[in-house]
Design a protein around this motif. Structure first.
Motif, PDB file in Angstrom:
ATOM      1  N   ASP A 103       0.801  -1.221   0.000  1.00 28.29           N
ATOM      2  CA  ASP A 103       0.000   0.000   0.000  1.00 28.29           C
ATOM      3  C   ASP A 103       0.837   1.276   0.000  1.00 28.29           C
ATOM      4  N   VAL A 104       2.153   1.150   0.174  1.00 27.53           N
ATOM      5  CA  VAL A 104       3.019   2.331   0.257  1.00 27.53           C
ATOM      6  C   VAL A 104       3.223   2.886  -1.144  1.00 27.53           C
ATOM      7  N   ARG A 105       2.857   4.164  -1.301  1.00 31.31           N
ATOM      8  CA  ARG A 105       2.964   4.796  -2.614  1.00 31.31           C
ATOM      9  C   ARG A 105       4.117   5.781  -2.705  1.00 31.31           C
ATOM     10  N   ALA A 106       4.426   6.445  -1.601  1.00 27.09           N
ATOM     11  CA  ALA A 106       5.540   7.392  -1.565  1.00 27.09           C
ATOM     12  C   ALA A 106       6.014   7.503  -0.120  1.00 27.09           C
ATOM     13  N   VAL A 107       7.288   7.884   0.044  1.00 21.72           N
ATOM     14  CA  VAL A 107       7.889   7.976   1.369  1.00 21.72           C
ATOM     15  C   VAL A 107       8.774   9.211   1.434  1.00 21.72           C
ATOM     16  N   GLU A 108       8.726   9.890   2.579  1.00 24.23           N
ATOM     17  CA  GLU A 108       9.632  10.995   2.876  1.00 24.23           C
ATOM     18  C   GLU A 108      10.412  10.604   4.124  1.00 24.23           C
ATOM     19  N   VAL A 109      11.718  10.789   4.108  1.00 21.93           N
ATOM     20  CA  VAL A 109      12.555  10.482   5.268  1.00 21.93           C
ATOM     21  C   VAL A 109      13.328  11.730   5.652  1.00 21.93           C
ATOM     22  N   TYR A 110      13.131  12.167   6.885  1.00 19.22           N
ATOM     23  CA  TYR A 110      13.859  13.305   7.436  1.00 19.22           C
ATOM     24  C   TYR A 110      14.669  12.771   8.609  1.00 19.22           C
ATOM     25  N   ALA A 111      15.919  12.410   8.349  1.00 17.98           N
ATOM     26  CA  ALA A 111      16.739  11.715   9.339  1.00 17.98           C
ATOM     27  C   ALA A 111      17.234  12.627  10.460  1.00 17.98           C
ATOM     28  N   ARG A 112      17.234  13.912  10.251  1.00 19.20           N
ATOM     29  CA  ARG A 112      17.699  14.851  11.272  1.00 19.20           C
ATOM     30  C   ARG A 112      16.556  15.791  11.637  1.00 19.20           C
ATOM     31  N   THR A 113      16.441  16.106  12.899  1.00 22.34           N
ATOM     32  CA  THR A 113      15.340  16.960  13.343  1.00 22.34           C
ATOM     33  C   THR A 113      15.368  18.328  12.678  1.00 22.34           C
ATOM     34  N   ALA A 114      16.542  18.819  12.343  1.00 23.64           N
ATOM     35  CA  ALA A 114      16.651  20.138  11.713  1.00 23.64           C
ATOM     36  C   ALA A 114      16.096  20.149  10.293  1.00 23.64           C
ATOM     37  N   SER A 115      15.961  18.989   9.661  1.00 22.47           N
ATOM     38  CA  SER A 115      15.478  18.939   8.283  1.00 22.47           C
ATOM     39  C   SER A 115      13.985  18.648   8.174  1.00 22.47           C
ATOM     40  N   VAL A 116      13.310  18.432   9.305  1.00 23.64           N
ATOM     41  CA  VAL A 116      11.896  18.051   9.284  1.00 23.64           C
ATOM     42  C   VAL A 116      11.015  19.275   9.032  1.00 23.64           C
ATOM     43  N   PRO A 117      10.143  19.224   8.011  1.00 23.53           N
ATOM     44  CA  PRO A 117       9.215  20.334   7.790  1.00 23.53           C
ATOM     45  C   PRO A 117       8.294  20.515   9.000  1.00 23.53           C
ATOM     46  N   LEU A 118       7.825  21.705   9.181  1.00 29.59           N
ATOM     47  CA  LEU A 118       7.030  22.061  10.353  1.00 29.59           C
ATOM     48  C   LEU A 118       5.866  21.101  10.607  1.00 29.59           C
ATOM     49  N   GLN A 119       5.139  20.717   9.572  1.00 34.78           N
ATOM     50  CA  GLN A 119       3.957  19.881   9.771  1.00 34.78           C
ATOM     51  C   GLN A 119       4.290  18.459  10.216  1.00 34.78           C
ATOM     52  N   PHE A 120       5.567  18.062  10.135  1.00 36.37           N
ATOM     53  CA  PHE A 120       5.960  16.716  10.550  1.00 36.37           C
ATOM     54  C   PHE A 120       6.936  16.734  11.727  1.00 36.37           C
ATOM     55  N   GLN A 121       7.021  17.842  12.418  1.00 35.19           N
ATOM     56  CA  GLN A 121       7.906  17.932  13.574  1.00 35.19           C
ATOM     57  C   GLN A 121       7.221  17.390  14.821  1.00 35.19           C
ATOM     58  N   THR A 122       8.007  16.704  15.637  1.00 39.08           N
ATOM     59  CA  THR A 122       7.546  16.243  16.948  1.00 39.08           C
ATOM     60  C   THR A 122       8.689  16.505  17.923  1.00 39.08           C
ATOM     61  N   ARG A 123       8.480  16.121  19.150  1.00 41.99           N
ATOM     62  CA  ARG A 123       9.537  16.304  20.151  1.00 41.99           C
ATOM     63  C   ARG A 123      10.273  15.002  20.429  1.00 41.99           C
ATOM     64  N   ASN A 124      10.266  14.083  19.488  1.00 39.16           N
ATOM     65  CA  ASN A 124      10.936  12.803  19.721  1.00 39.16           C
ATOM     66  C   ASN A 124      12.451  12.902  19.611  1.00 39.16           C
ATOM     67  N   GLY A 125      12.972  13.975  19.018  1.00 36.56           N
ATOM     68  CA  GLY A 125      14.411  14.166  18.905  1.00 36.56           C
ATOM     69  C   GLY A 125      15.091  13.230  17.934  1.00 36.56           C
ATOM     70  N   CYS A 126      14.327  12.638  17.029  1.00 36.50           N
ATOM     71  CA  CYS A 126      14.908  11.618  16.160  1.00 36.50           C
ATOM     72  C   CYS A 126      14.678  11.842  14.672  1.00 36.50           C
ATOM     73  N   GLY A 127      13.824  12.702  14.287  1.00 39.71           N
ATOM     74  CA  GLY A 127      13.498  12.831  12.870  1.00 39.71           C
ATOM     75  C   GLY A 127      12.150  12.183  12.588  1.00 39.71           C
ATOM     76  N   SER A 128      11.734  12.249  11.325  1.00 36.23           N
ATOM     77  CA  SER A 128      10.403  11.764  10.956  1.00 36.23           C
ATOM     78  C   SER A 128      10.429  10.977   9.664  1.00 36.23           C
ATOM     79  N   VAL A 129       9.468  10.057   9.568  1.00 35.05           N
ATOM     80  CA  VAL A 129       9.215   9.292   8.362  1.00 35.05           C
ATOM     81  C   VAL A 129       7.759   9.543   7.992  1.00 35.05           C
ATOM     82  N   VAL A 130       7.514   9.903   6.738  1.00 36.31           N
ATOM     83  CA  VAL A 130       6.156  10.152   6.265  1.00 36.31           C
ATOM     84  C   VAL A 130       5.852   9.127   5.188  1.00 36.31           C
TER      85      VAL A 130
END
Length: 142
Positions: A103-130
């Motif tokens: 079911d996965v159609r596209a993926v975004e990987v932000y490995a560093r917290t400084a590179s995460v767009p605002l709408q995908f930021q959390t306080r986990n201190g690890c980065g985000s996967v969309v």
């Protein structure tokens, strides 16, 4: 799509178009439908395997965990996971518990917290996967 909005076909198409436009952005790593299909994933960890900043490790029940490379003394850590723009609780990096690889159609990987767009930021201190889902296009027959 705003937080809490339920995704529909129209919003998902707009989000996929947004992801495709991000392929030109210099931060983060993006996999579109063609790149995912080329990887022929059997599980979600296969989608992320060999993506810069991502580590896959054996997890429970024979499913691999998806982690982001830590810096310095922090070690590898599970990313914040967004499915179709919504934050999904995931403490161990087992993405197969959230979504099927087909079911996965596209993926975004932000490995560093400084590179995460605002709408995908959390306080986990690890980065985000969309992860964006939807039926993938059938391969062209020859």
């Amino acid at each position: 799509m705003s937080p809490g909005e339920i995704p529909n076909e129209r919003t998902l198409k707009a989000d996929v178009a947004r992801v495709e436009s991000l392929l030109k952005v210099p931060f983060g790593h993006f996999l579109d439908e063609a790149a995912i299909t080329a990887r022929a994933p059997n599980n979600v960890a296969d989608v992320f395997r060999s993506t810069p900043g991502v580590v896959t490790m054996p997890g429970q029940f024979g499913r691999d965990r998806v982690l982001l490379r830590g810096t310095g003394m922090t070690g590898d850590c599970p990313p914040a996971v967004f499915l179709n723009g919504l934050l999904i609780p995931n403490e161990d990096g087992d993405l197969d518990a959230i979504v099927n690889a087909r079911d996965v159609r596209a993926v975004e990987v932000y490995a560093r917290t400084a590179s995460v767009p605002l709408q995908f930021q959390t306080r986990n201190g690890c980065g985000s996967v969309v992860i964006w889902t939807g039926a993938r296009s059938a391969p062209a027959r020859q």
